[in-house]
Design a protein around this motif. Structure first.
Motif, PDB file in Angstrom:
ATOM      1  N   ASN A   1      -1.166 -11.340-151.082  1.00 43.38           N
ATOM      2  CA  ASN A   1      -0.277 -12.504-151.013  1.00 43.38           C
ATOM      3  C   ASN A   1      -1.022 -13.750-150.545  1.00 43.38           C
ATOM      4  O   ASN A   1      -0.488 -14.574-149.811  1.00 43.38           O
ATOM      5  CB  ASN A   1       0.923 -12.220-150.101  1.00 43.38           C
ATOM      6  CG  ASN A   1       2.143 -13.036-150.497  1.00 43.38           C
ATOM      7  OD1 ASN A   1       2.192 -13.577-151.607  1.00 43.38           O
ATOM      8  ND2 ASN A   1       3.100 -13.139-149.608  1.00 43.38           N
TER       9      ASN A   1
ATOM     10  N   ALA B   1      -0.131  -8.706-158.550  1.00 48.35           N
ATOM     11  CA  ALA B   1      -1.582  -8.665-158.768  1.00 48.35           C
ATOM     12  C   ALA B   1      -1.923  -7.829-159.998  1.00 48.35           C
ATOM     13  O   ALA B   1      -2.777  -8.202-160.806  1.00 48.35           O
ATOM     14  CB  ALA B   1      -2.289  -8.106-157.532  1.00 48.35           C
TER      15      ALA B   1
ATOM     16  N   GLU C   1      -0.776 -10.070-163.100  1.00 47.07           N
ATOM     17  CA  GLU C   1      -1.604 -11.254-163.356  1.00 47.07           C
ATOM     18  C   GLU C   1      -3.050 -10.853-163.618  1.00 47.07           C
ATOM     19  O   GLU C   1      -3.776 -11.550-164.328  1.00 47.07           O
ATOM     20  CB  GLU C   1      -1.480 -12.252-162.193  1.00 47.07           C
ATOM     21  CG  GLU C   1      -0.062 -12.803-162.077  1.00 47.07           C
ATOM     22  CD  GLU C   1       0.062 -14.043-161.203  1.00 47.07           C
ATOM     23  OE1 GLU C   1      -0.961 -14.535-160.690  1.00 47.07           O
ATOM     24  OE2 GLU C   1       1.204 -14.508-161.026  1.00 47.07           O
ATOM     25  N   GLY C   2      -3.459  -9.712-163.043  1.00 48.78           N
ATOM     26  CA  GLY C   2      -4.811  -9.215-163.311  1.00 48.78           C
ATOM     27  C   GLY C   2      -5.034  -8.995-164.800  1.00 48.78           C
ATOM     28  O   GLY C   2      -6.107  -9.311-165.339  1.00 48.78           O
TER      29      GLY C   2
ATOM     30  N   TYR D   1       6.423 -13.363-152.580  1.00 51.34           N
ATOM     31  CA  TYR D   1       5.924 -12.053-152.991  1.00 51.34           C
ATOM     32  C   TYR D   1       5.617 -11.177-151.778  1.00 51.34           C
ATOM     33  O   TYR D   1       4.830 -10.249-151.881  1.00 51.34           O
ATOM     34  CB  TYR D   1       4.647 -12.215-153.833  1.00 51.34           C
ATOM     35  CG  TYR D   1       4.711 -13.317-154.856  1.00 51.34           C
ATOM     36  CD1 TYR D   1       5.373 -13.122-156.060  1.00 51.34           C
ATOM     37  CD2 TYR D   1       4.131 -14.558-154.603  1.00 51.34           C
ATOM     38  CE1 TYR D   1       5.453 -14.136-157.007  1.00 51.34           C
ATOM     39  CE2 TYR D   1       4.205 -15.579-155.543  1.00 51.34           C
ATOM     40  CZ  TYR D   1       4.858 -15.369-156.742  1.00 51.34           C
ATOM     41  OH  TYR D   1       4.937 -16.373-157.664  1.00 51.34           O
ATOM     42  N   HIS D   2       6.249 -11.483-150.651  1.00 54.55           N
ATOM     43  CA  HIS D   2       5.847 -10.805-149.421  1.00 54.55           C
ATOM     44  C   HIS D   2       6.749  -9.625-149.068  1.00 54.55           C
ATOM     45  O   HIS D   2       6.467  -8.905-148.113  1.00 54.55           O
ATOM     46  CB  HIS D   2       5.840 -11.807-148.257  1.00 54.55           C
ATOM     47  CG  HIS D   2       7.179 -12.435-148.032  1.00 54.55           C
ATOM     48  ND1 HIS D   2       7.609 -13.514-148.762  1.00 54.55           N
ATOM     49  CD2 HIS D   2       8.183 -12.122-147.185  1.00 54.55           C
ATOM     50  CE1 HIS D   2       8.823 -13.862-148.367  1.00 54.55           C
ATOM     51  NE2 HIS D   2       9.201 -13.020-147.422  1.00 54.55           N
TER      52      HIS D   2
ATOM     53  N   ILE E   1      -4.501 -11.779-154.782  1.00 51.88           N
ATOM     54  CA  ILE E   1      -3.063 -11.892-155.081  1.00 51.88           C
ATOM     55  C   ILE E   1      -2.305 -10.752-154.393  1.00 51.88           C
ATOM     56  O   ILE E   1      -1.221 -10.965-153.843  1.00 51.88           O
ATOM     57  CB  ILE E   1      -2.819 -11.873-156.604  1.00 51.88           C
ATOM     58  CG1 ILE E   1      -3.484 -13.077-157.276  1.00 51.88           C
ATOM     59  CG2 ILE E   1      -1.324 -11.863-156.912  1.00 51.88           C
ATOM     60  CD1 ILE E   1      -3.526 -12.991-158.807  1.00 51.88           C
ATOM     61  N   ALA E   2      -2.878  -9.548-154.416  1.00 53.38           N
ATOM     62  CA  ALA E   2      -2.194  -8.395-153.817  1.00 53.38           C
ATOM     63  C   ALA E   2      -1.988  -8.584-152.316  1.00 53.38           C
ATOM     64  O   ALA E   2      -1.058  -8.034-151.735  1.00 53.38           O
ATOM     65  CB  ALA E   2      -2.985  -7.114-154.088  1.00 53.38           C
TER      66      ALA E   2
ATOM     67  N   ALA F   1       3.704  -8.405-153.852  1.00 54.22           N
ATOM     68  CA  ALA F   1       2.438  -9.059-154.201  1.00 54.22           C
ATOM     69  C   ALA F   1       1.488  -8.113-154.937  1.00 54.22           C
ATOM     70  O   ALA F   1       0.714  -8.545-155.799  1.00 54.22           O
ATOM     71  CB  ALA F   1       1.761  -9.599-152.939  1.00 54.22           C
ATOM     72  N   GLU F   2       1.546  -6.828-154.610  1.00 57.49           N
ATOM     73  CA  GLU F   2       0.640  -5.874-155.269  1.00 57.49           C
ATOM     74  C   GLU F   2       1.019  -5.675-156.734  1.00 57.49           C
ATOM     75  O   GLU F   2       0.145  -5.512-157.593  1.00 57.49           O
ATOM     76  CB  GLU F   2       0.646  -4.545-154.514  1.00 57.49           C
ATOM     77  CG  GLU F   2       0.036  -4.678-153.122  1.00 57.49           C
ATOM     78  CD  GLU F   2       0.334  -3.466-152.240  1.00 57.49           C
ATOM     79  OE1 GLU F   2       0.085  -2.327-152.671  1.00 57.49           O
ATOM     80  OE2 GLU F   2       0.831  -3.672-151.112  1.00 57.49           O
TER      81      GLU F   2
END
Lengths: 466, 466
Positions: B219, A209, A212-213, A240-241, B216-217, A205-206
């Motif tokens: 999740n 981020a 997508e950021g 995304y985990h 998002i980071a 997920a990071e």
């Protein structure tokens, strides 16, 4: 007033109007009946007032150029009429001053602008295509007094319209290309940011981020749900985990979409700790060889299905050299042995939709008279046409160890002599690799719109370690 | 297999099952007929296969606990039945191994698990509530053989079910609060990241990216479309393209939602160059005084409409002191003079929906027998009930110079003596300020779940300059 002037992204009025004029004049040479295209409305998320971000119909966007909500356009003989309601005055409290229907009409070069209710007077013999949101296809159905449903393939004049639009949207004009290049450039930046964020990230997920950021910071959206996963073998992975573990490869399939709807679609695969293992590098280089060879072959007149088979051949050859496949390249491709590790097509059309015009089934992807193959190695191919200058396609070979395929007893017995299953076990740290770029067919060959993002394993490692 | 075990976020099986058991046992004390709740499906974006992120119905989530797609649950006398189809085996190629219906049933403590088609045998005398996506409300309508539409207010046993669910969801149990605290904590981090990113940002979109990147980071998703704007006077501003200019205030209304659907909702307003102007600070402090006083007043038994009027009073008092309003506080509030600058309500319920249960109209927000006021200063109030321990509400006073209000000749003449219009012009650099926190009603008063994010102008400035 400042708000009003800047309401729509990036376009000055006249170039947009000129682009749109040319598109509808081409349409007018292909059909002799009016076409009415609805933009659609917002879809509710968990309650009616909390909606997903509005995304207009791509066919509407192609001819109207701006993301107008709850609007329709009528195209007839090269003329453009805009139908939309001006917001009620109290709306300005919540949404600010917005341009009037008349101002928008001027910006897009429409010949007139009318309230939505008047559209009912202009529907005689009109063709249309369904939008995705229920409120709007209900309105289409009511206004036209016939069923217009997203799940129904177009028929009659609607089918004629669909074919005409396909023939236009198959190849991209200068206006489209300017947008597609912007989407590609931002997507390249997003991937670089993802690579640079990986060494310090703990979760998929990071990395997502960071990627997508970049897209959000450029005031764009993702063109599709991002795939950012250490389980690249799950082809449409939407999770995304997972923690990033030593030895993992991260597969990121992330693309931006511009404010007027044009998409990019890029995949890269990188080692989360900055260095490919020898087995990972071996397989990576085979996928990259297929990627490079396919792009090399792209040119007008070439059959896209041949590009797919070229990828199959090069992957097969490489897997033989690694000792994973056994036998003759041609025979292995013929029995779809490559599909055990590359179970999807080499790519698809790209434009306003990430699978461009897939709302029309295979009408855009497949040349008239052609149908999907039943063969395992070809059935997922989304594009089967001779290439033409101005087409934009993805090239996305991959290698995956999908448990559902390679652990399937029937498949293992069917391919018991073609695959060295023991040798394969030595590649357990290669779960999923894909390398995907966006390739424009040019008069003389091709141009990779996403070429600013490196593909070689060394350059990828350098970006991860940057 | 790793994938399978980690498919759902953060819950170990038994605490979730226990939370859900208690919820449905409470429901069983309120209704004596079965309730069937559908989760819903994905809504298409620009073509059917490219969908928006799936968001289940909140009522389903409350009793099923997990974001299951295309599922339904039947609640009857404290029993839970799960209806969903196991994905076909070929699905594993695209989406990986997913838990079976039976495994999910065990996780959520369901009494049995059956294929969706069998639901038709369990619908006698069953109440339901509509979901938002068309494919699912069509299925609801077909299965129950009566119209179930998101735009229709519930009636008959559906209304009884809605009232029972409202009475449960109005106050939050420990399971809900654990999720709500997570959403709040991540949203606080997002706002801090947004403040820290502002000095180097050129566009609103860049600040939005920093904020949503944090969400998002972790999740999580945004609970609603973020507002990140230098035009805070546009209350539902959905644009992010403005450049940050010297003297601008940035208003950011951004909240996270956990994987099981629980929301936060925070607004802060900060100076883009790190320092409030004297006029901005003056107005900011008035809004903050209203914010603090309202939170101070929150306690069981207090009428939320009184909290709203308290905000109106404090804002009015402050604006008199600044010389913007003229006259007596009470009289000005009575003629809604504050509403010229604070045209919305002081807040709303918060839970699984950011406006919790707004899909049921005012059934949750308004105590039975109460209706929306026609008065300008009260008509936008979304909550009008006595507070109870366990309720979570937002407190979000603001000050806005909405051109559509303050430039309206009718309003200017109506309030010609109440507003010092010349003095107001000296506050031209204060276009929009809002300060919003999420406040839990406790037995003894209140607890601000978002208290980790500072509110004072000095602390805000320090975070922007950090």
């Amino acid at each position: 007033m400042q708000n009003q002037k800047q309401y729509f992204p990036m376009h000055t009025s006249s170039p947009l109007a000129e682009i749109l004029r040319q598109r509808r004049q081409k349409l007018a040479t292909l059909i002799d009946f009016p076409a009415v295209l609805w933009s659609g409305g917002s879809s509710p998320r968990n309650f009616p007032a909390n909606t997903f971000p509005f995304r207009p119909s791509s066919h509407f966007l192609y001819f109207a150029g701006l993301p107008l909500k709850n609007a329709a356009i009528r195209l007839d003989g090269g003329k453009l009429q805009l139908f939309m309601d001006n917001p009620p005055p109290e709306d300005a409290l919540w949404h600010g001053e917005t341009p009037t229907c008349e101002e928008i009409a001027e910006k897009i070069g429409a010949d007139d602008a009318r309230p939505m209710a008047e559209l009912e007077d202009y529907l005689e013999n009109a063709a249309t295509l369904p939008v995705q949101d229920a409120a709007t296809w209900t309105q289409q159905t009511q206004f036209l007094n016939r069923w217009i449903l997203p799940q129904n393939p177009p028929d009659g004049i609607d089918l004629e319209l669909a074919k005409a639009i396909v023939s236009l949207r198959l190849t991209h004009d200068a206006g489209a290309l300017a947008e597609l290049r912007q989407a590609a450039a931002v997507s390249v930046q997003a991937h670089k940011a993802g690579m640079a964020a990986t060494l310090t990230a703990k979760l998929e997920a990071e990395v997502r981020a960071a990627m997508e950021g970049v897209i959000i910071a450029h005031n764009m959206t993702t063109a599709y749900s991002s795939i950012v996963t250490v389980h690249g073998e799950v082809l449409h992975n939407g999770h995304y985990h997972h923690r990033l573990q030593p030895g993992d490869l991260l597969l990121a399939d992330v693309g931006a979409e511009t404010g007027t709807g044009w998409a990019a679609d890029i995949t890269r695969t990188w080692p989360v700790f900055g260095k490919f293992s020898p087995t990972q590098k071996d397989v990576y280089d085979i996928v990259l060889a297929a990627h490079d060879a396919c792009i090399q072959e792209i040119a007008p007149g070439v059959e896209y299905s041949e590009i797919h088979l070229l990828a199959a051949t090069i992957l097969t050859k490489g897997l033989i050299e690694l000792g994973i496949l056994r036998g003759d390249v041609e025979k292995l491709v013929k029995i779809d042995a490559h599909s055990l590790f590359f179970p999807h097509g080499i790519g698809h059309l790209l434009g306003l939709d990430v699978h461009d015009m897939e709302d029309l089934g295979d009408l855009a992807g497949y040349e008239e008279g052609r149908n999907r193959s039943q063969r395992f190695g070809l059935s997922y191919l989304r594009l089967n046409r001779p290439l033409q200058p101005g087409m934009l396609v993805t090239i996305e070979p991959g290698f995956y160890q999908v448990p559902g395929i390679i652990n399937n007893p029937k498949i293992r017995s069917q391919y018991q002599y073609s695959v060295n299953w023991e040798r394969l076990e030595q590649f357990a740290d290669v779960r999923g690799i894909r390398i995907e770029d966006d390739v424009l067919v040019t008069e003389s060959g091709s141009e990779v719109l996403t070429a600013a993002l490196p593909t070689s394993s060394q350059e990828i490692e350098a970006l991860v370690n940057s």
